[in-house]
Design a protein around this motif. Structure first.
Motif, PDB file in Angstrom:
ATOM      1  N   ILE A  86     -63.131 -15.685  33.610  1.00  8.21           N
ATOM      2  CA  ILE A  86     -64.017 -15.138  32.587  1.00  8.21           C
ATOM      3  C   ILE A  86     -65.303 -14.581  33.199  1.00  8.21           C
ATOM      4  O   ILE A  86     -65.828 -13.559  32.755  1.00  8.21           O
ATOM      5  CB  ILE A  86     -64.335 -16.213  31.522  1.00  8.21           C
ATOM      6  N   HIS A  87     -65.825 -15.224  34.240  1.00  7.44           N
ATOM      7  CA  HIS A  87     -67.076 -14.760  34.835  1.00  7.44           C
ATOM      8  C   HIS A  87     -66.920 -13.398  35.507  1.00  7.44           C
ATOM      9  O   HIS A  87     -67.896 -12.678  35.699  1.00  7.44           O
ATOM     10  CB  HIS A  87     -67.595 -15.792  35.838  1.00  7.44           C
ATOM     11  N   PHE A  88     -65.676 -13.040  35.862  1.00  8.43           N
ATOM     12  CA  PHE A  88     -65.418 -11.691  36.361  1.00  8.43           C
ATOM     13  C   PHE A  88     -65.228 -10.717  35.203  1.00  8.43           C
ATOM     14  O   PHE A  88     -65.732  -9.596  35.229  1.00  8.43           O
ATOM     15  CB  PHE A  88     -64.162 -11.669  37.237  1.00  8.43           C
ATOM     16  N   LEU A  89     -64.491 -11.152  34.193  1.00 10.80           N
ATOM     17  CA  LEU A  89     -64.076 -10.241  33.127  1.00 10.80           C
ATOM     18  C   LEU A  89     -65.226  -9.829  32.216  1.00 10.80           C
ATOM     19  O   LEU A  89     -65.303  -8.670  31.802  1.00 10.80           O
ATOM     20  CB  LEU A  89     -62.972 -10.889  32.297  1.00 10.80           C
ATOM     21  N   GLU A 216     -76.230 -11.333  42.032  1.00  8.97           N
ATOM     22  CA  GLU A 216     -75.760 -11.637  43.379  1.00  8.97           C
ATOM     23  C   GLU A 216     -76.961 -11.846  44.291  1.00  8.97           C
ATOM     24  O   GLU A 216     -77.854 -10.993  44.357  1.00  8.97           O
ATOM     25  CB  GLU A 216     -74.894 -10.514  43.936  1.00  8.97           C
ATOM     26  N   VAL A 217     -76.983 -12.963  44.978  1.00  3.62           N
ATOM     27  CA  VAL A 217     -78.098 -13.244  45.879  1.00  3.62           C
ATOM     28  C   VAL A 217     -77.917 -12.500  47.192  1.00  3.62           C
ATOM     29  O   VAL A 217     -76.809 -12.134  47.575  1.00  3.62           O
ATOM     30  CB  VAL A 217     -78.226 -14.762  46.145  1.00  3.62           C
ATOM     31  N   LYS A 218     -79.014 -12.288  47.876  1.00  6.72           N
ATOM     32  CA  LYS A 218     -78.962 -11.720  49.215  1.00  6.72           C
ATOM     33  C   LYS A 218     -78.480 -12.808  50.183  1.00  6.72           C
ATOM     34  O   LYS A 218     -78.725 -13.995  49.979  1.00  6.72           O
ATOM     35  CB  LYS A 218     -80.337 -11.212  49.628  1.00  6.72           C
ATOM     36  N   ASN A 219     -77.803 -12.389  51.224  1.00  7.56           N
ATOM     37  CA  ASN A 219     -77.237 -13.339  52.185  1.00  7.56           C
ATOM     38  C   ASN A 219     -78.288 -13.703  53.244  1.00  7.56           C
ATOM     39  O   ASN A 219     -78.179 -13.362  54.426  1.00  7.56           O
ATOM     40  CB  ASN A 219     -75.988 -12.745  52.840  1.00  7.56           C
ATOM     41  N   ILE A 220     -79.336 -14.415  52.776  1.00  8.15           N
ATOM     42  CA  ILE A 220     -80.429 -14.832  53.654  1.00  8.15           C
ATOM     43  C   ILE A 220     -80.774 -16.284  53.320  1.00  8.15           C
ATOM     44  O   ILE A 220     -80.451 -16.765  52.225  1.00  8.15           O
ATOM     45  CB  ILE A 220     -81.672 -13.937  53.483  1.00  8.15           C
ATOM     46  N   MET A 238     -83.422 -22.721  32.192  1.00  5.10           N
ATOM     47  CA  MET A 238     -82.087 -22.267  32.543  1.00  5.10           C
ATOM     48  C   MET A 238     -81.109 -23.386  32.198  1.00  5.10           C
ATOM     49  O   MET A 238     -81.162 -24.472  32.779  1.00  5.10           O
ATOM     50  CB  MET A 238     -82.003 -21.903  34.029  1.00  5.10           C
ATOM     51  N   THR A 239     -80.216 -23.130  31.256  1.00  8.28           N
ATOM     52  CA  THR A 239     -79.322 -24.186  30.772  1.00  8.28           C
ATOM     53  C   THR A 239     -77.988 -24.210  31.494  1.00  8.28           C
ATOM     54  O   THR A 239     -77.244 -25.183  31.382  1.00  8.28           O
ATOM     55  CB  THR A 239     -79.061 -24.008  29.266  1.00  8.28           C
ATOM     56  N   LYS A 240     -77.676 -23.147  32.236  1.00  7.55           N
ATOM     57  CA  LYS A 240     -76.396 -23.097  32.935  1.00  7.55           C
ATOM     58  C   LYS A 240     -76.525 -22.207  34.155  1.00  7.55           C
ATOM     59  O   LYS A 240     -77.138 -21.137  34.095  1.00  7.55           O
ATOM     60  CB  LYS A 240     -75.300 -22.557  32.003  1.00  7.55           C
ATOM     61  N   LEU A 241     -75.938 -22.653  35.276  1.00 13.81           N
ATOM     62  CA  LEU A 241     -75.892 -21.859  36.488  1.00 13.81           C
ATOM     63  C   LEU A 241     -74.602 -22.198  37.218  1.00 13.81           C
ATOM     64  O   LEU A 241     -74.375 -23.353  37.573  1.00 13.81           O
ATOM     65  CB  LEU A 241     -77.093 -22.154  37.387  1.00 13.81           C
ATOM     66  N   GLU A 242     -73.755 -21.200  37.414  1.00 16.66           N
ATOM     67  CA  GLU A 242     -72.491 -21.406  38.113  1.00 16.66           C
ATOM     68  C   GLU A 242     -72.300 -20.317  39.157  1.00 16.66           C
ATOM     69  O   GLU A 242     -72.634 -19.151  38.922  1.00 16.66           O
ATOM     70  CB  GLU A 242     -71.305 -21.380  37.132  1.00 16.66           C
ATOM     71  N   SER A 243     -71.747 -20.707  40.286  1.00 12.57           N
ATOM     72  CA  SER A 243     -71.496 -19.751  41.359  1.00 12.57           C
ATOM     73  C   SER A 243     -70.018 -19.424  41.433  1.00 12.57           C
ATOM     74  O   SER A 243     -69.170 -20.215  41.017  1.00 12.57           O
ATOM     75  CB  SER A 243     -71.953 -20.336  42.697  1.00 12.57           C
ATOM     76  N   TYR A 244     -69.714 -18.263  41.966  1.00 12.41           N
ATOM     77  CA  TYR A 244     -68.326 -17.865  42.192  1.00 12.41           C
ATOM     78  C   TYR A 244     -68.298 -16.796  43.273  1.00 12.41           C
ATOM     79  O   TYR A 244     -69.269 -16.086  43.494  1.00 12.41           O
ATOM     80  CB  TYR A 244     -67.658 -17.371  40.904  1.00 12.41           C
ATOM     81  N   GLN A 245     -67.172 -16.723  43.976  1.00 16.07           N
ATOM     82  CA  GLN A 245     -66.987 -15.760  45.056  1.00 16.07           C
ATOM     83  C   GLN A 245     -66.151 -14.580  44.558  1.00 16.07           C
ATOM     84  O   GLN A 245     -65.261 -14.740  43.736  1.00 16.07           O
ATOM     85  CB  GLN A 245     -66.274 -16.415  46.240  1.00 16.07           C
ATOM     86  N   ARG A 246     -66.465 -13.416  45.075  1.00 14.99           N
ATOM     87  CA  ARG A 246     -65.697 -12.218  44.743  1.00 14.99           C
ATOM     88  C   ARG A 246     -65.249 -11.546  46.040  1.00 14.99           C
ATOM     89  O   ARG A 246     -66.009 -11.457  46.993  1.00 14.99           O
ATOM     90  CB  ARG A 246     -66.539 -11.245  43.921  1.00 14.99           C
ATOM     91  N   SER A 249     -64.641 -12.560  50.758  1.00 12.71           N
ATOM     92  CA  SER A 249     -65.377 -12.405  52.014  1.00 12.71           C
ATOM     93  C   SER A 249     -66.132 -13.671  52.398  1.00 12.71           C
ATOM     94  O   SER A 249     -66.453 -13.881  53.556  1.00 12.71           O
ATOM     95  CB  SER A 249     -66.372 -11.250  51.893  1.00 12.71           C
ATOM     96  N   PHE A 250     -66.457 -14.519  51.418  1.00 10.75           N
ATOM     97  CA  PHE A 250     -67.263 -15.718  51.622  1.00 10.75           C
ATOM     98  C   PHE A 250     -68.645 -15.380  52.188  1.00 10.75           C
ATOM     99  O   PHE A 250     -69.331 -16.242  52.734  1.00 10.75           O
ATOM    100  CB  PHE A 250     -66.563 -16.716  52.568  1.00 10.75           C
ATOM    101  N   ALA A 251     -69.051 -14.137  52.055  1.00 10.83           N
ATOM    102  CA  ALA A 251     -70.322 -13.712  52.627  1.00 10.83           C
ATOM    103  C   ALA A 251     -71.436 -13.644  51.597  1.00 10.83           C
ATOM    104  O   ALA A 251     -72.605 -13.721  51.941  1.00 10.83           O
ATOM    105  CB  ALA A 251     -70.165 -12.349  53.295  1.00 10.83           C
ATOM    106  N   ALA A 252     -71.083 -13.476  50.328  1.00  6.71           N
ATOM    107  CA  ALA A 252     -72.101 -13.352  49.287  1.00  6.71           C
ATOM    108  C   ALA A 252     -71.621 -14.071  48.046  1.00  6.71           C
ATOM    109  O   ALA A 252     -70.432 -14.065  47.725  1.00  6.71           O
ATOM    110  CB  ALA A 252     -72.369 -11.881  48.969  1.00  6.71           C
ATOM    111  N   THR A 253     -72.546 -14.698  47.371  1.00  4.52           N
ATOM    112  CA  THR A 253     -72.207 -15.479  46.188  1.00  4.52           C
ATOM    113  C   THR A 253     -72.816 -14.840  44.954  1.00  4.52           C
ATOM    114  O   THR A 253     -73.985 -14.445  44.961  1.00  4.52           O
ATOM    115  CB  THR A 253     -72.719 -16.924  46.336  1.00  4.52           C
ATOM    116  N   GLU A 254     -72.013 -14.746  43.904  1.00  3.70           N
ATOM    117  CA  GLU A 254     -72.504 -14.285  42.620  1.00  3.70           C
ATOM    118  C   GLU A 254     -72.694 -15.486  41.710  1.00  3.70           C
ATOM    119  O   GLU A 254     -72.048 -16.524  41.869  1.00  3.70           O
ATOM    120  CB  GLU A 254     -71.521 -13.285  42.005  1.00  3.70           C
ATOM    121  N   PHE A 255     -73.581 -15.337  40.729  1.00  2.34           N
ATOM    122  CA  PHE A 255     -73.912 -16.428  39.828  1.00  2.34           C
ATOM    123  C   PHE A 255     -73.872 -15.950  38.378  1.00  2.34           C
ATOM    124  O   PHE A 255     -74.219 -14.807  38.084  1.00  2.34           O
ATOM    125  CB  PHE A 255     -75.313 -16.985  40.131  1.00  2.34           C
TER     126      PHE A 255
END
Length: 296
Positions: A86-89, A216-220, A238-246, A249-255
């Motif tokens: 769902i977080h992608f869609l 998407e956070v910067k990879n720093i 902030m009531t909810k925060l979840e991470s997921y990879q797209r 690559s495992f190089a950058a994380t989206e939230f």
């Protein structure tokens, strides 16, 4: 429609015809008639015309194409966590979240009375919500497309020892017996749904408001700490925060995040401006009235 078991296809055809005659009232949902999403559509839109769709993508597409005024999509469950993909869609759909709906989930075991059950067929979310109950009884979980379609499959095939986990509502639609009720592993089983439309809406003044967004956070080093600092300094909850990879690559994380308040509130605007400064991108998914007060 051909992907549904035959008992469901008849109902899908009838409901699709009614929705096509009045698309503005149509509410697209994923699943066969009798699914929890069907119940959520009826609960949130008492005068709506529920439109069954085989996949989440189909439900979102129905709104984009104007075949439905809204879609109602589950996003998370209190027992089994977020709904897969769902977080992608949601961000990719181009639709706006305009409301939310909470539905108590009361899964039942549906089948034929008098036949010992050795396997339970249902959506992976439903199986996960009743995992301990099934294990204690030696019943093997079998994943399927959705809860109500599993009930339709049992009605169609009648395989010995097989039952479905689905709402009681589905038993009446497909002529099945309720073999066990309320089989969730905890009594607080609740699913949160988002309601989507083609255009964003401004919630009425004076009501508690949520805003959903992805970024998407910067990879720093300390990227997330810096990105979220503005919410703390501006007093935005902030009531909810979840991470997921797209992309694998495992190089950058989206939230995915939910916050209280909406753009136009000075504190929220300052927090989002700071978020934009410390991230690659920010996408606002919509602001909408809170259906339930958070933190209670």
């Amino acid at each position: 429609m051909q992907s549904y078991p035959e008992p469901a296809r008849r109902l899908v055809a009838e409901m699709a015809a009614a929705a096509a005659a009045d698309p503005a009232r149509a509410v697209a949902f994923q699943g066969a008639p009798g699914a929890n999403s069907h119940l959520a559509a009826l609960g949130h839109f008492p005068d709506g015309l529920p439109l069954p769709c085989f996949s989440f993508e189909d439900a979102l597409e129905a709104v984009r194409e104007g075949r439905a005024g809204h879609a109602i999509i589950p996003i998370e469950n209190s027992l089994h966590g977020r709904v897969a993909d769902i977080h992608f869609l949601l961000p990719e759909s181009g639709l706006a979240i305009v409301d939310e709906h909470f539905l108590p989930i009361e899964p039942c075991l549906l089948g034929r009375a008098g036949v010992p059950v050795t396997q339970a067929i249902s959506h992976p979310q439903a199986l996960g919500q009743s995992r301990q109950w099934l294990r204690a009884r030696g019943i093997r979980p079998v994943p399927y497309a959705d809860t109500a379609a599993a009930a339709a499959l049992i009605a169609e095939q009648g395989e010995a020892g097989a039952a479905a986990i689905a709402p009681r509502f589905a038993a009446g639609l497909y002529g099945l017996d309720v073999l066990a009720e309320s089989i969730a592993d905890a009594p607080h089983n609740m699913t949160r749904f988002t309601i989507l439309a083609r255009e964003a809406r401004v919630p009425a003044a004076g009501v508690p408001v949520m805003t959903s967004l992805t970024f998407e956070v910067k990879n720093i080093p300390a990227a997330l700490y810096k990105a979220l600092g503005g919410f703390a300094t501006n007093g935005v909850n902030m009531t909810k925060l979840e991470s997921y990879q797209r992309g694998g690559s495992f190089a950058a994380t989206e939230f995915y995040a939910d916050i209280e308040g909406m753009p136009g509130d000075p504190a929220v605007d300052r927090a989002i401006d700071e978020l934009r400064f410390h991230t690659k991108w920010v996408r606002l998914l919509g602001s909408y009235p809170q259906a339930r007060k958070r933190g209670l």
